[in-house]
Design a protein around this motif. Structure first.
Motif, PDB file in Angstrom:
ATOM      1  N   VAL A 145       0.859  -1.179   0.000  1.00  0.00           N
ATOM      2  CA  VAL A 145       0.000   0.000   0.000  1.00  0.00           C
ATOM      3  C   VAL A 145       0.896   1.230   0.000  1.00  0.00           C
ATOM      4  CG1 VAL A 145      -1.748   1.312   1.260  1.00  0.00           C
ATOM      5  CG2 VAL A 145      -1.851  -1.198   1.205  1.00  0.00           C
ATOM      6  N   ILE A 146       0.731   2.087  -0.989  1.00  0.00           N
ATOM      7  CA  ILE A 146       1.599   3.250  -1.142  1.00  0.00           C
ATOM      8  C   ILE A 146       1.064   4.447  -0.368  1.00  0.00           C
ATOM      9  CG2 ILE A 146       2.716   4.796  -2.787  1.00  0.00           C
ATOM     10  CD1 ILE A 146       3.557   1.840  -2.979  1.00  0.00           C
ATOM     11  N   ASP A 147      -0.222   4.718  -0.536  1.00  0.00           N
ATOM     12  CA  ASP A 147      -0.801   5.923   0.069  1.00  0.00           C
ATOM     13  C   ASP A 147      -1.036   5.724   1.557  1.00  0.00           C
ATOM     14  OD1 ASP A 147      -0.844   7.169  -2.392  1.00  0.00           O
ATOM     15  OD2 ASP A 147      -2.836   6.364  -2.888  1.00  0.00           O
ATOM     16  N   PRO A 148      -0.655   6.690   2.390  1.00  0.00           N
ATOM     17  CA  PRO A 148      -0.872   6.587   3.832  1.00  0.00           C
ATOM     18  C   PRO A 148      -2.290   7.017   4.220  1.00  0.00           C
ATOM     19  CG  PRO A 148       0.277   8.608   3.340  1.00  0.00           C
ATOM     20  CD  PRO A 148       0.104   7.896   2.023  1.00  0.00           C
ATOM     21  N   TRP A 149      -2.663   6.694   5.469  1.00  0.00           N
ATOM     22  CA  TRP A 149      -3.928   7.164   6.019  1.00  0.00           C
ATOM     23  C   TRP A 149      -3.654   8.352   6.924  1.00  0.00           C
ATOM     24  CZ3 TRP A 149      -3.276   2.111   4.745  1.00  0.00           C
ATOM     25  CH2 TRP A 149      -4.320   1.469   4.064  1.00  0.00           C
ATOM     26  N   PRO A 150      -4.504   9.385   6.874  1.00  0.00           N
ATOM     27  CA  PRO A 150      -4.293  10.543   7.746  1.00  0.00           C
ATOM     28  C   PRO A 150      -4.659  10.219   9.187  1.00  0.00           C
ATOM     29  CG  PRO A 150      -6.340  10.775   6.541  1.00  0.00           C
ATOM     30  CD  PRO A 150      -5.672   9.543   5.994  1.00  0.00           C
ATOM     31  N   ALA A 151      -3.986  10.860  10.110  1.00  0.00           N
ATOM     32  CA  ALA A 151      -4.350  10.727  11.522  1.00  0.00           C
ATOM     33  C   ALA A 151      -5.797  11.145  11.696  1.00  0.00           C
ATOM     34  CB  ALA A 151      -3.433  11.585  12.378  1.00  0.00           C
ATOM     35  N   GLY A 152      -6.557  10.361  12.424  1.00  0.00           N
ATOM     36  CA  GLY A 152      -7.973  10.630  12.612  1.00  0.00           C
ATOM     37  C   GLY A 152      -8.844  10.021  11.538  1.00  0.00           C
ATOM     38  N   GLY A 153      -8.232   9.518  10.459  1.00  0.00           N
ATOM     39  CA  GLY A 153      -9.004   8.908   9.393  1.00  0.00           C
ATOM     40  C   GLY A 153      -9.517   7.530   9.789  1.00  0.00           C
ATOM     41  N   GLU A 154     -10.410   6.969   8.974  1.00  0.00           N
ATOM     42  CA  GLU A 154     -11.025   5.684   9.257  1.00  0.00           C
ATOM     43  C   GLU A 154     -10.546   4.606   8.290  1.00  0.00           C
ATOM     44  OE1 GLU A 154     -15.254   5.966   9.250  1.00  0.00           O
ATOM     45  OE2 GLU A 154     -15.348   6.760  11.302  1.00  0.00           O
ATOM     46  N   MET A 155     -10.550   3.380   8.790  1.00  0.00           N
ATOM     47  CA  MET A 155     -10.243   2.215   7.970  1.00  0.00           C
ATOM     48  C   MET A 155     -11.038   1.035   8.505  1.00  0.00           C
ATOM     49  SD  MET A 155      -6.558   0.351   7.240  1.00  0.00           S
ATOM     50  CE  MET A 155      -6.464  -1.173   6.309  1.00  0.00           C
ATOM     51  N   ILE A 156     -11.214   0.036   7.703  1.00  0.00           N
ATOM     52  CA  ILE A 156     -11.925  -1.171   8.126  1.00  0.00           C
ATOM     53  C   ILE A 156     -10.913  -2.282   8.384  1.00  0.00           C
ATOM     54  CG2 ILE A 156     -13.531  -2.972   7.419  1.00  0.00           C
ATOM     55  CD1 ILE A 156     -15.028  -0.895   5.809  1.00  0.00           C
ATOM     56  N   ALA A 157     -10.961  -2.853   9.593  1.00  0.00           N
ATOM     57  CA  ALA A 157     -10.155  -4.038   9.906  1.00  0.00           C
ATOM     58  C   ALA A 157     -10.915  -5.258   9.419  1.00  0.00           C
ATOM     59  CB  ALA A 157      -9.899  -4.136  11.402  1.00  0.00           C
ATOM     60  N   PRO A 158     -10.391  -5.988   8.444  1.00  0.00           N
ATOM     61  CA  PRO A 158     -11.112  -7.157   7.929  1.00  0.00           C
ATOM     62  C   PRO A 158     -11.339  -8.196   9.029  1.00  0.00           C
ATOM     63  CG  PRO A 158      -9.296  -6.547   6.481  1.00  0.00           C
ATOM     64  CD  PRO A 158      -9.119  -5.768   7.744  1.00  0.00           C
ATOM     65  N   PRO A 159     -12.280  -9.100   8.817  1.00  0.00           N
ATOM     66  CA  PRO A 159     -12.488 -10.172   9.800  1.00  0.00           C
ATOM     67  C   PRO A 159     -11.195 -10.949  10.022  1.00  0.00           C
ATOM     68  CG  PRO A 159     -14.239 -10.160   8.148  1.00  0.00           C
ATOM     69  CD  PRO A 159     -13.192  -9.206   7.672  1.00  0.00           C
ATOM     70  N   ARG A 160     -10.943 -11.293  11.277  1.00  0.00           N
ATOM     71  CA  ARG A 160      -9.796 -12.126  11.660  1.00  0.00           C
ATOM     72  C   ARG A 160      -8.511 -11.613  11.011  1.00  0.00           C
ATOM     73  NH1 ARG A 160     -13.817 -15.887  10.168  1.00  0.00           N
ATOM     74  NH2 ARG A 160     -14.774 -16.994  11.924  1.00  0.00           N
ATOM     75  N   SER A 161      -8.073 -10.453  11.425  1.00  0.00           N
ATOM     76  CA  SER A 161      -6.920  -9.825  10.778  1.00  0.00           C
ATOM     77  C   SER A 161      -5.968  -9.225  11.792  1.00  0.00           C
ATOM     78  CB  SER A 161      -7.386  -8.738   9.806  1.00  0.00           C
ATOM     79  OG  SER A 161      -8.080  -7.706  10.494  1.00  0.00           O
ATOM     80  N   VAL A 162      -4.725  -9.084  11.363  1.00  0.00           N
ATOM     81  CA  VAL A 162      -3.706  -8.343  12.103  1.00  0.00           C
ATOM     82  C   VAL A 162      -3.190  -7.257  11.170  1.00  0.00           C
ATOM     83  CG1 VAL A 162      -1.457  -8.423  13.236  1.00  0.00           C
ATOM     84  CG2 VAL A 162      -3.034 -10.358  13.464  1.00  0.00           C
ATOM     85  N   LEU A 163      -3.213  -6.021  11.650  1.00  0.00           N
ATOM     86  CA  LEU A 163      -2.744  -4.880  10.881  1.00  0.00           C
ATOM     87  C   LEU A 163      -1.686  -4.141  11.689  1.00  0.00           C
ATOM     88  CD1 LEU A 163      -6.240  -3.415   9.851  1.00  0.00           C
ATOM     89  CD2 LEU A 163      -4.890  -5.114   8.609  1.00  0.00           C
ATOM     90  N   ALA A 164      -0.760  -3.513  11.002  1.00  0.00           N
ATOM     91  CA  ALA A 164       0.241  -2.685  11.678  1.00  0.00           C
ATOM     92  C   ALA A 164       0.582  -1.509  10.777  1.00  0.00           C
ATOM     93  CB  ALA A 164       1.488  -3.490  12.004  1.00  0.00           C
ATOM     94  N   PHE A 165       0.819  -0.346  11.423  1.00  0.00           N
ATOM     95  CA  PHE A 165       1.084   0.896  10.703  1.00  0.00           C
ATOM     96  C   PHE A 165       2.211   1.653  11.394  1.00  0.00           C
ATOM     97  CE2 PHE A 165      -3.333  -0.315  10.549  1.00  0.00           C
ATOM     98  CZ  PHE A 165      -3.677  -0.226   9.204  1.00  0.00           C
ATOM     99  N   ALA A 166       3.039   2.279  10.574  1.00  0.00           N
ATOM    100  CA  ALA A 166       4.116   3.121  11.094  1.00  0.00           C
ATOM    101  C   ALA A 166       3.701   4.579  10.992  1.00  0.00           C
ATOM    102  CB  ALA A 166       5.401   2.881  10.305  1.00  0.00           C
ATOM    103  N   GLY A 167       3.886   5.331  12.077  1.00  0.00           N
ATOM    104  CA  GLY A 167       3.542   6.739  12.079  1.00  0.00           C
ATOM    105  C   GLY A 167       4.609   7.580  11.402  1.00  0.00           C
ATOM    106  N   SER A 168       4.170   8.697  10.838  1.00  0.00           N
ATOM    107  CA  SER A 168       5.087   9.586  10.151  1.00  0.00           C
ATOM    108  C   SER A 168       4.631  11.020  10.352  1.00  0.00           C
ATOM    109  CB  SER A 168       5.141   9.249   8.651  1.00  0.00           C
ATOM    110  OG  SER A 168       5.928  10.182   7.954  1.00  0.00           O
ATOM    111  N   ALA A 169       5.606  11.928  10.366  1.00  0.00           N
ATOM    112  CA  ALA A 169       5.274  13.348  10.538  1.00  0.00           C
ATOM    113  C   ALA A 169       4.703  13.940   9.264  1.00  0.00           C
ATOM    114  CB  ALA A 169       6.514  14.126  10.963  1.00  0.00           C
ATOM    115  N   ALA A 170       4.907  13.290   8.141  1.00  0.00           N
ATOM    116  CA  ALA A 170       4.385  13.828   6.882  1.00  0.00           C
ATOM    117  C   ALA A 170       4.133  12.691   5.905  1.00  0.00           C
ATOM    118  CB  ALA A 170       5.386  14.806   6.285  1.00  0.00           C
TER     119      ALA A 170
END
Length: 692
Positions: free
Chosen positions: A667-692
């Motif tokens: 996935v190239i495009d990041p999600w903005p802080a405060g934005g929404e996403m759907i966690a699929p059923p039975r899933s593990v997700l991880a995201f790295a924070g960035s200042a920009a």
């Protein structure tokens, strides 16, 4: 041959270039005879009484005895089982300090000090000579140990990723390992295996027992073996069934080659019991040398053994000479083979005293002060089968422990059980409730979902019950409490939906294992969908059931090698996962080590932790060091999708996906802080924070 008194120190057979000193401990013997054999071990050439006894060590020195000489002992003394003594000089005994064994045990009734079938059982006495069917000890030249300088990788605990494997089982069917090497020590360090370890990102190989062992008679009669190796007879000799060459030298070479590749070697060691079993077992070594010293006997009836291990007897490390033997053995493997540590089977037994488990036992004290052993990794299986045997979290600060609480929680959580968010939060952050005391660190927890004992990861989600018929015990052996889930079909399934669910659950378990604080342990073969066909106790299956099956290589439903490699890289890229310190929540100054969040990205309250049937857990791990990013982890074990929000903080403006167990596409495009996403059923997700 010239016989002299020799010396009591350095137990075993010690060659000095001119002759050999023999020294054997026995506190209760009346006479000790050294028996020398021909080069085939068939004919006893000479029987020599050791001339001296010093502090319970019988000793003698023989000129002209050189490396290669085969020998054993006959120990004289009372045969009084009701008093704990089982001497029988008709039985040839193996030297406990034997560095090399010649020949295999050939079973017969002659190996028993009593007459099997007698109505008096072990109170009877047998006069048959068992020498012809006994393995013999070999005098070795230990000076070659000085010629090799091997530098251990010394991987920090926080960077350690363990891979548990069996010497033979790992390589016996691997298609890229040369056929003449398969199943051997040499195969472990062959280039295809080193390449495999590197692709996975594992740092440390933990080998099931390689000490000299024997196969139980009952298994041999069923045409089975003690495949796993938990039936030790010799604590100083490398098992020779894994090589056609000199076993110790073959193993030393393997360790050196793995070290050259930057990979550590840990040995699974079994000092809690021996191959001699209970009072009806054979007399092969310790029992005939000094039964009352080596084993725990019942105080009120020393004919019988205190069995804390489930194997018939227990080794008594409160005896100083028995403790010395274990310490000498450990040092030998470190100094001679340069191994990097040990995993102790049923370690609670080793620290037992007259009143049960003792956290200040002499065994712990001896290891703590030993200059050789203090620098290597010590891992406990922190339980045995005796009263008060479960001691997870109760070992000293130098030790790490197999954490079965992690295993159970993760199996329950991904099996669909709700209301586990509090338990899962503790297991994902090093199990501080178990280990945060007495200066212990998160590395105390060895996290695992599967190990050699139990279902493989593929079987965990393919079978709801064990299928151990092949073991010949009518499916009675092995645990019934597996917390497994067949995903709707018992055994292999052609249904794509079933196969997809099984794959998803396996990926979730692997992801949690590598994201959790503590030390991850991966079972060999889980990365390629290895199955034991539902057998959860393959200890006796030296065949396709017990061997790692590599047919999953290249198969999308089974080949998770690249996935595991990405997980281990992710783990190394985020130091906060590998933290050496326990995590704090929100601190007074507003900073935090871990921040627990609701699906709406609010900080969790007590009411949130108690949410009925909760299956969603999300948290942020603060950067461990300046210049690193925070890590936002989302676990959704629910069978339905859950919408969540990304944390909104002044310093972290966007979140970039680094893991999604339901979709491997980048996935190239990041999600903005405060934005929404759907966690699929039975899933593990991880995201790295960035200042920009």
């Amino acid at each position: 041959m010239r016989l002299s008194a020799g010396a009591p120190f350095r137990l075993g057979a010690s060659w000095d270039g001119r002759g050999t000193n023999f020294a054997l401990f026995s506190a209760n013997a009346e006479k000790v005879e050294l028996c020398l054999f021909d080069t085939q071990g068939r004919r006893e050439l000479e029987r020599i009484t050791l001339p001296e006894k010093t502090e319970d060590v019988w000793h003698g020195y023989l000129n002209d005895i050189s490396p290669g000489q085969l020998y054993g002992y006959r120990v004289h003394g009372p045969y009084e089982p009701e008093r704990g003594h089982r001497f029988n000089a008709h039985k040839l005994l193996l030297d406990p300090y034997a560095k090399r064994l010649f020949g295999r045990l050939v079973w017969s009734d002659a190996h028993f000090a009593y007459r099997p079938g007698s109505p008096r059982e072990d109170l009877s006495f047998d006069r048959r000579d068992n020498a012809r069917g006994m393995p013999k000890a070999v005098v070795v030249d230990e000076t070659f140990h000085l010629g090799r300088h091997d530098t251990r990788p010394r991987i920090p605990w926080e960077d350690t990723i363990i891979y548990e494997a069996h010497v033979k089982g790992l390589t016996q069917t691997h298609p890229d390992v040369p056929p003449h090497l398969r199943g051997s020590y040499s195969a472990l360090s062959s280039q295809p295996m080193i390449d495999h370890f590197k692709r996975l990102g594992v740092t440390t190989i933990e080998l099931l027992p390689i000490h000299g062992l024997v196969d139980d008679r009952t298994l041999v009669e069923k045409k089975l073996t003690n495949y796993w190796g938990y039936n030790t007879l010799s604590f100083f000799a490398a098992e020779h069934r894994y090589t056609q060459d000199h076993p110790l030298e073959a193993f030393r070479t393997t360790v050196a080659r793995l070290h050259d590749a930057g990979i550590e070697v840990i040995l699974d060691v079994v000092y809690n019991h021996t191959a001699e079993g209970n009072q009806l077992g054979p007399t092969l070594s310790f029992r005939g040398i000094d039964n009352a010293s080596y084993y725990w006997l019942k105080p009120d009836n020393p004919r019988f053994y205190d069995d804390f291990t489930g194997c018939g007897s227990s080794v008594n490390l409160t005896h100083p000479r028995v403790l010395q033997m274990v310490m000498d053995s450990l040092r030998y493997w470190v100094e001679t083979c340069h191994v990097d540590g040990f995993r102790f089977d049923l370690a609670t037994t080793l620290a037992r005293g007259p009143r049960g488990y003792d956290r200040n036992a002499g065994f712990f004290t001896a290891i703590r002060q030993d200059p050789v052993l203090a620098s290597v990794k010590m891992i406990a299986e922190p339980w045995d089968l005796g009263m008060g045997g479960y001691q997870v979290g109760a070992f000293p600060s130098q030790w790490s422990e197999w954490n079965d609480r992690y295993r159970s929680a993760m199996r329950r959580y991904w099996g669909g059980e709700g209301s586990l968010t509090g338990e899962i939060s503790r297991r994902m952050t090093g199990s501080s409730d178990l280990f945060n005391h007495d200066g212990r660190r998160p590395r105390a927890s060895i996290n695992h979902v599967t190990v050699h004992d139990g279902f493989t990861l593929a079987d965990l989600y393919s079978y709801s019950v064990k299928h151990n018929k092949a073991n010949g015990e009518d499916n009675r052996d092995g645990s019934n409490d597996n917390l497994s889930n067949n995903c709707g079909h018992e055994g292999p399934s052609p249904d794509p939906a079933v196969r997809a669910l099984r794959l998803q659950l396996r990926k979730n378990q692997l992801a949690c294992l590598m994201l959790a604080q503590g030390v991850p342990l991966l079972l060999a073969g889980d990365e390629v969908g290895n199955s034991q066909h539902g057998n959860n106790n393959a200890y006796c299956q030296d065949n396709e059931i017990g061997w790692v099956g590599w047919d999953g290589l290249g198969r999308p439903d089974d080949d998770l090698i690249e996935f595991v490699g990405r997980l281990t890289t992710l783990r190394m890229n985020f130091p906060q996962i590998r933290s050496t310190q326990w995590l704090d929540g929100r601190r007074a100054d507003g900073s935090y080590g871990v921040l627990w969040l609701t699906p709406t990205a609010d900080e969790m309250t007590q009411q949130d932790w108690a949410f009925p049937d909760g299956r969603f857990l999300a948290y942020v791990l603060s950067p461990a060091e300046r210049g690193y990013a925070p890590l936002f982890v989302v676990l959704n074990s629910a069978p339905a999708a859950i919408t969540f929000k990304f944390p909104k903080t002044p310093e972290w403006k966007v979140w970039r996906q680094v893991l999604n167990t339901t979709d491997d596409r980048p996935v190239i495009d990041p999600w903005p802080a405060g934005g929404e996403m759907i966690a699929p059923p039975r899933s593990v997700l991880a995201f790295a924070g960035s200042a920009a």
